[in-house]
Scaffold this active site. Sequence first.
Site, PDB file in Angstrom:
ATOM      1  N   LYS A  89      40.770  34.542  32.864  1.00  0.00           N
ATOM      2  CA  LYS A  89      40.917  35.482  33.876  1.00  0.00           C
ATOM      3  C   LYS A  89      41.986  36.472  33.686  1.00  0.00           C
ATOM      4  O   LYS A  89      41.672  37.754  33.807  1.00  0.00           O
ATOM      5  CB  LYS A  89      41.577  34.799  35.170  1.00  0.00           C
ATOM      6  CG  LYS A  89      42.325  35.465  36.306  1.00  0.00           C
ATOM      7  CD  LYS A  89      42.570  34.732  37.468  1.00  0.00           C
ATOM      8  CE  LYS A  89      43.178  35.799  38.540  1.00  0.00           C
ATOM      9  NZ  LYS A  89      43.977  35.171  39.672  1.00  0.00           N
ATOM     10  N   ASP A 132      51.499  43.615  44.877  1.00  0.00           N
ATOM     11  CA  ASP A 132      51.014  43.494  46.101  1.00  0.00           C
ATOM     12  C   ASP A 132      49.565  43.733  45.677  1.00  0.00           C
ATOM     13  O   ASP A 132      49.176  44.764  45.217  1.00  0.00           O
ATOM     14  CB  ASP A 132      51.317  44.726  46.968  1.00  0.00           C
ATOM     15  CG  ASP A 132      50.913  43.938  48.432  1.00  0.00           C
ATOM     16  OD1 ASP A 132      51.554  43.212  48.896  1.00  0.00           O
ATOM     17  OD2 ASP A 132      50.310  44.702  49.271  1.00  0.00           O
TER      18      ASP A 132
END
Length: 200
Positions: free
Chosen positions: A182, A75
């Site tokens: 990233k 999450d």
Amino acid sequence: MTLKLAPGKLVIASHNPGKVREIRALLEPYGIEPISAASLDLPEPEETGTTFAANALLKARAAADLSGLPALADDSGLCVDALNGDPGIFSARWAGETKDFGAAMRLVEEHLGRAPKDSGRDAHFVCALALCWPNGSEVEVEGRVDGLLVNPPRGTHGFGYDAMFVVNGQTLTFGEMDPEAKHAMSHRADAFAKLVATVF
């Protein structure tokens, strides 16, 4: 008891293809065979938690219970200082039913436009990872990366709010970076490094 994740099948408790792709790449070196919740037709539980960690645990527990396999849930979201941490745990919901993150980024800019002029554009991404086993065992870790928001958004890599976020000390947005770049510095990579140290 020390919890260790053995090589084999693991459910990635997400229906977000971008998240599944990133988590699969991070798991690749560990002999794990990732299976997405979507491919198993597992329902998406309602995210009723008030923190990233609570929502990650909720999703991982549901996927482990329904699949009978270990399950990993993420999450994560964007927290903007000038917006008192919003969109935060509601980051996906700001994109609406159609998951239009172009609209979500415009909404962030609209809210920033109403913030005091000296509020700045500081923001951070948070990622909570929860790993749950069918027997009820669980591990939870959290990662974070700090940066600044840019407008207009730049780049077509990544997903979500990546195109408007520049990590402190960098010049490219996450949306402009190759996935490998990233992965080396993201909130998800930070959380995953903590998970690896715990269960591998």
